[in-house]
Design a protein around this motif. Sequence first.
Motif: not given
Length: 124
Positions: A25-36
């Motif tokens: 959907g977009r670039t993810f630079a700057g994102y944090a990705m998590g698992w819950f």
Amino acid sequence: VQLVESGGGLVQAGGSLRLSCAASGRTFAGYAMGWFRQAPGKEREFVAGIRWMGKDTAYGEAVKGRFTISKDNAKKTFYLQMNSLKPEDTAVYYCAADEYVVGVPVSERSYDYWGQGTQVTVSS
């Protein structure tokens, strides 16, 4: 933003599984990705998180030393390698993305986008 988990299933205690989360959907630079994860009758729990750029990671206390989060930026996919699984790891596992963040948040309220979840069942 779309997040699609895969890799859940049934495994015996002591076994391993690897979950994947494909992001689009977009670039993810700057994102944090998590698992819950969320077990029946319990609140959603932070499992692990990683910065899309860089090497910062974070883990929940219950999984430290057994689970490893990683990423493949070229494939826009991040992973959760789960080893030494226990029956108490049984839950629906969700991946999530946090758009505007410093570090790796551990609160679900920080995350902006969520996958649909994948069931992990660990038999004793």
